[in-house]
Design an enzyme around this catalytic site. Structure first.
Site, short mmCIF file in Angstrom:
data_model
loop_
_atom_site.label_atom_id
_atom_site.label_comp_id
_atom_site.label_asym_id
_atom_site.label_seq_id
_atom_site.Cartn_x
_atom_site.Cartn_y
_atom_site.Cartn_z
N ASP A 52 0.88 -1.15 0.01
CA ASP A 52 -0.01 -0.12 0.18
C ASP A 52 0.83 1.24 0.07
O ASP A 52 2.07 1.12 0.19
CB ASP A 52 -0.87 0.09 1.49
CG ASP A 52 -1.98 -0.83 1.17
OD1 ASP A 52 -2.52 -1.53 0.25
OD2 ASP A 52 -2.21 -1.42 2.50
N TYR A 111 5.97 -10.11 6.89
CA TYR A 111 5.85 -8.72 7.44
C TYR A 111 6.32 -8.34 8.53
O TYR A 111 6.31 -8.95 9.73
CB TYR A 111 4.38 -8.08 7.25
CG TYR A 111 3.96 -7.92 5.66
CD1 TYR A 111 3.98 -6.70 5.05
CD2 TYR A 111 3.52 -8.91 5.09
CE1 TYR A 111 3.64 -6.34 3.97
CE2 TYR A 111 2.87 -8.77 3.51
CZ TYR A 111 3.07 -7.45 3.17
OH TYR A 111 2.44 -7.43 1.82
#
Length: 246
Positions: A52, A111
Protein backbone atom coordinates in the site's frame (compact mmCIF):
# COMPACT_ATOMS: atom_id res chain seq x y z
CA UNK A 1 13.10 -13.56 -24.45
CA UNK A 2 14.48 -14.25 -20.95
CA UNK A 3 12.56 -14.11 -17.67
CA UNK A 4 14.44 -12.41 -14.85
CA UNK A 5 13.65 -12.43 -11.13
CA UNK A 6 14.65 -9.37 -9.14
CA UNK A 7 14.85 -8.92 -5.38
CA UNK A 8 14.16 -5.26 -4.67
CA UNK A 9 14.02 -2.94 -1.67
CA UNK A 10 12.27 0.41 -1.50
CA UNK A 11 11.28 3.33 0.68
CA UNK A 12 7.53 3.54 0.20
CA UNK A 13 7.11 6.97 1.79
CA UNK A 14 7.38 8.77 -1.56
CA UNK A 15 4.97 6.51 -3.43
CA UNK A 16 1.25 5.84 -3.78
CA UNK A 17 1.79 2.10 -3.33
CA UNK A 18 3.33 -0.52 -5.58
CA UNK A 19 0.70 -0.86 -8.31
CA UNK A 20 0.98 1.49 -11.25
CA UNK A 21 -1.35 4.52 -11.32
CA UNK A 22 -1.54 6.82 -14.36
CA UNK A 23 -1.10 10.15 -12.55
CA UNK A 24 0.73 9.22 -9.32
CA UNK A 25 4.26 7.95 -8.56
CA UNK A 26 4.37 4.22 -7.79
CA UNK A 27 7.07 1.57 -7.36
CA UNK A 28 5.90 -0.36 -10.42
CA UNK A 29 5.79 2.81 -12.48
CA UNK A 30 9.36 3.82 -11.61
CA UNK A 31 10.78 0.35 -12.31
CA UNK A 32 8.97 0.05 -15.64
CA UNK A 33 10.25 3.50 -16.66
CA UNK A 34 13.81 2.46 -15.76
CA UNK A 35 13.50 -0.77 -17.75
CA UNK A 36 12.17 1.13 -20.74
CA UNK A 37 15.23 3.40 -20.72
CA UNK A 38 17.46 0.33 -20.95
CA UNK A 39 15.34 -1.92 -23.17
CA UNK A 40 13.93 0.88 -25.38
CA UNK A 41 10.59 -0.95 -25.29
CA UNK A 42 7.85 -1.12 -22.66
CA UNK A 43 8.28 -3.97 -20.16
CA UNK A 44 5.56 -5.02 -17.71
CA UNK A 45 6.68 -6.33 -14.33
CA UNK A 46 4.90 -8.81 -12.05
CA UNK A 47 5.25 -8.82 -8.26
CA UNK A 48 4.71 -11.14 -5.31
CA UNK A 49 2.10 -8.70 -4.03
CA UNK A 50 1.10 -5.04 -3.97
CA UNK A 51 2.17 -2.97 -0.99
CA UNK A 52 0.00 0.00 0.00
CA UNK A 53 0.84 3.69 -0.08
CA UNK A 54 3.70 4.41 2.33
CA UNK A 55 4.64 0.76 2.98
CA UNK A 56 8.29 -0.24 2.54
CA UNK A 57 9.96 -3.44 1.33
CA UNK A 58 13.22 -5.09 2.33
CA UNK A 59 12.86 -7.94 -0.16
CA UNK A 60 10.00 -7.64 -2.62
CA UNK A 61 10.11 -10.08 -5.56
CA UNK A 62 9.36 -9.06 -9.14
CA UNK A 63 9.83 -10.67 -12.54
CA UNK A 64 10.04 -9.31 -16.06
CA UNK A 65 10.89 -10.49 -19.57
CA UNK A 66 13.69 -8.80 -21.47
CA UNK A 67 14.89 -9.34 -25.02
CA UNK A 68 18.22 -7.48 -25.05
CA UNK A 69 21.52 -9.30 -24.56
CA UNK A 70 22.97 -7.94 -21.31
CA UNK A 71 24.85 -9.46 -18.38
CA UNK A 72 22.78 -9.52 -15.18
CA UNK A 73 25.42 -7.64 -13.23
CA UNK A 74 25.46 -4.87 -15.84
CA UNK A 75 21.66 -4.74 -15.88
CA UNK A 76 21.61 -4.45 -12.09
CA UNK A 77 24.12 -1.56 -12.16
CA UNK A 78 22.20 0.21 -14.91
CA UNK A 79 18.87 -0.09 -13.09
CA UNK A 80 20.31 1.07 -9.77
CA UNK A 81 21.92 4.07 -11.44
CA UNK A 82 18.41 5.15 -12.46
CA UNK A 83 16.39 3.96 -9.44
CA UNK A 84 18.50 4.77 -6.37
CA UNK A 85 17.55 8.44 -6.41
CA UNK A 86 13.81 7.63 -6.17
CA UNK A 87 14.50 5.30 -3.20
CA UNK A 88 14.37 1.94 -4.98
CA UNK A 89 17.24 -0.56 -5.12
CA UNK A 90 17.77 -3.78 -7.05
CA UNK A 91 19.38 -6.22 -4.61
CA UNK A 92 19.72 -9.29 -6.80
CA UNK A 93 18.92 -10.53 -10.31
CA UNK A 94 18.70 -14.09 -11.57
CA UNK A 95 17.20 -16.05 -14.46
CA UNK A 96 14.09 -18.15 -13.75
CA UNK A 97 11.89 -20.51 -15.73
CA UNK A 98 9.23 -18.92 -17.94
CA UNK A 99 6.54 -20.70 -15.89
CA UNK A 100 7.59 -18.95 -12.65
CA UNK A 101 5.23 -16.30 -11.25
CA UNK A 102 6.27 -14.27 -8.17
CA UNK A 103 2.75 -14.14 -6.75
CA UNK A 104 1.31 -17.55 -7.58
CA UNK A 105 4.50 -19.48 -6.72
CA UNK A 106 4.91 -17.75 -3.35
CA UNK A 107 4.36 -20.03 -0.34
CA UNK A 108 4.61 -17.52 2.51
CA UNK A 109 5.16 -13.82 3.11
CA UNK A 110 6.76 -12.11 6.09
CA UNK A 111 5.88 -8.60 7.26
CA UNK A 112 7.31 -6.61 10.15
CA UNK A 113 5.96 -3.57 11.94
CA UNK A 114 8.25 -1.18 13.82
CA UNK A 115 6.97 0.46 17.02
CA UNK A 116 9.06 3.20 18.66
CA UNK A 117 8.40 2.78 22.39
CA UNK A 118 10.75 5.26 24.05
CA UNK A 119 10.91 9.01 24.68
CA UNK A 120 14.67 8.94 24.07
CA UNK A 121 14.91 9.15 20.29
CA UNK A 122 16.06 11.40 17.47
CA UNK A 123 13.32 12.93 15.29
CA UNK A 124 14.36 10.95 12.18
CA UNK A 125 14.02 7.65 14.07
CA UNK A 126 10.24 8.01 13.91
CA UNK A 127 10.06 8.33 10.11
CA UNK A 128 9.75 4.56 9.58
CA UNK A 129 8.26 3.68 12.96
CA UNK A 130 5.01 4.19 14.86
CA UNK A 131 5.62 6.14 18.06
CA UNK A 132 3.67 4.89 21.09
CA UNK A 133 4.07 6.98 24.24
CA UNK A 134 2.89 4.42 26.80
CA UNK A 135 5.35 1.69 27.84
CA UNK A 136 4.04 -1.50 26.27
CA UNK A 137 3.96 -4.92 27.94
CA UNK A 138 5.52 -7.25 25.38
CA UNK A 139 4.18 -10.35 27.19
CA UNK A 140 0.60 -9.10 26.79
CA UNK A 141 1.23 -8.33 23.12
CA UNK A 142 2.67 -11.80 22.50
CA UNK A 143 -0.35 -13.45 24.14
CA UNK A 144 -2.54 -11.65 21.62
CA UNK A 145 -0.17 -12.53 18.78
CA UNK A 146 -0.47 -16.26 19.59
CA UNK A 147 -4.22 -16.04 18.97
CA UNK A 148 -3.49 -15.24 15.32
CA UNK A 149 -1.59 -18.47 14.60
CA UNK A 150 -3.47 -21.01 12.50
CA UNK A 151 -6.30 -20.75 9.98
CA UNK A 152 -8.80 -17.97 10.70
CA UNK A 153 -11.49 -15.88 9.07
CA UNK A 154 -9.97 -12.37 9.14
CA UNK A 155 -13.09 -10.49 8.05
CA UNK A 156 -12.76 -8.27 11.14
CA UNK A 157 -9.36 -7.06 9.98
CA UNK A 158 -10.19 -6.72 6.29
CA UNK A 159 -10.82 -3.49 4.41
CA UNK A 160 -14.32 -2.97 3.03
CA UNK A 161 -12.75 -2.48 -0.43
CA UNK A 162 -10.98 -5.86 -0.31
CA UNK A 163 -12.46 -8.02 -3.08
CA UNK A 164 -11.00 -11.37 -1.91
CA UNK A 165 -13.55 -14.18 -2.24
CA UNK A 166 -12.37 -15.80 0.99
CA UNK A 167 -11.28 -13.95 4.12
CA UNK A 168 -9.62 -17.09 5.54
CA UNK A 169 -5.85 -16.84 5.87
CA UNK A 170 -3.26 -19.13 7.47
CA UNK A 171 -0.79 -17.52 9.86
CA UNK A 172 2.38 -19.53 10.45
CA UNK A 173 3.91 -17.32 13.14
CA UNK A 174 3.29 -14.01 14.88
CA UNK A 175 5.44 -12.48 17.62
CA UNK A 176 6.73 -9.26 19.15
CA UNK A 177 10.44 -8.71 19.80
CA UNK A 178 12.16 -6.04 21.88
CA UNK A 179 15.02 -4.35 20.02
CA UNK A 180 16.44 -1.45 22.01
CA UNK A 181 13.97 1.43 21.94
CA UNK A 182 11.84 -0.43 19.38
CA UNK A 183 9.30 -3.25 19.56
CA UNK A 184 9.13 -5.20 16.30
CA UNK A 185 6.08 -7.24 15.33
CA UNK A 186 6.84 -10.04 12.87
CA UNK A 187 4.15 -12.06 11.13
CA UNK A 188 4.41 -14.83 8.53
CA UNK A 189 1.37 -15.95 6.59
CA UNK A 190 0.35 -17.63 3.37
CA UNK A 191 -1.02 -14.28 2.19
CA UNK A 192 -2.74 -11.23 3.67
CA UNK A 193 -5.88 -9.20 3.07
CA UNK A 194 -5.68 -5.53 2.15
CA UNK A 195 -4.59 -3.52 5.25
CA UNK A 196 -4.96 -6.67 7.40
CA UNK A 197 -1.59 -6.41 9.19
CA UNK A 198 -2.07 -2.73 10.03
CA UNK A 199 -5.59 -3.37 11.31
CA UNK A 200 -4.34 -6.22 13.52
CA UNK A 201 -1.50 -4.09 14.92
CA UNK A 202 -3.75 -1.10 15.56
CA UNK A 203 -6.25 -3.28 17.42
CA UNK A 204 -3.64 -5.05 19.57
CA UNK A 205 -1.97 -1.78 20.52
CA UNK A 206 -5.29 -0.14 21.38
CA UNK A 207 -6.20 -3.04 23.68
CA UNK A 208 -2.79 -2.90 25.38
CA UNK A 209 -2.80 0.89 25.77
CA UNK A 210 -6.29 0.80 27.32
CA UNK A 211 -5.36 -2.11 29.64
CA UNK A 212 -8.15 -4.29 28.28
CA UNK A 213 -8.06 -8.07 28.67
CA UNK A 214 -6.24 -10.34 26.21
CA UNK A 215 -9.52 -12.15 25.54
CA UNK A 216 -10.91 -8.94 24.03
CA UNK A 217 -8.65 -9.44 21.02
CA UNK A 218 -9.87 -13.01 20.48
CA UNK A 219 -13.49 -11.85 20.74
CA UNK A 220 -12.87 -9.16 18.13
CA UNK A 221 -11.17 -11.63 15.75
CA UNK A 222 -13.97 -14.19 16.05
CA UNK A 223 -16.73 -11.59 15.64
CA UNK A 224 -16.08 -11.21 11.87
CA UNK A 225 -17.31 -7.65 12.35
CA UNK A 226 -15.20 -4.89 10.77
CA UNK A 227 -16.78 -2.31 13.07
CA UNK A 228 -15.14 -3.92 16.12
CA UNK A 229 -11.58 -3.51 14.79
CA UNK A 230 -9.80 -0.55 16.31
CA UNK A 231 -7.55 2.07 14.70
CA UNK A 232 -5.60 0.99 11.62
CA UNK A 233 -1.91 1.54 12.37
CA UNK A 234 -0.08 3.94 10.00
CA UNK A 235 1.64 2.61 6.89
CA UNK A 236 5.05 4.23 7.42
CA UNK A 237 6.13 1.56 9.95
CA UNK A 238 5.21 -1.52 7.89
CA UNK A 239 7.77 -3.53 5.91
CA UNK A 240 7.49 -6.45 3.53
CA UNK A 241 10.49 -8.43 4.81
CA UNK A 242 10.61 -11.58 2.74
CA UNK A 243 8.72 -13.80 0.29
CA UNK A 244 9.22 -17.56 0.59
CA UNK A 245 9.32 -20.03 -2.30
CA UNK A 246 9.86 -23.78 -2.49
Amino acid sequence: MKKILAEIAYDGSMYHGFQIQPTKPTIQGEIEKALMKINKKKIKIHSSGRTDKGVHAKRQIITFDININIQLNNLKKALNAILLKPGIKILKLKHVKNSFHPRFNAQKRKYSYCILNSDNYYPWESYQAYYVNKKLNINNLNQMAKILIGNHDFTTFSCIKDKSKSKFRHIHSAKFKKKGKYIIFEIIGSSFLWKMVRSIIGTMLDIEIKNESISTFETILKSKNRNLARTTAPANALFLDKVYYE
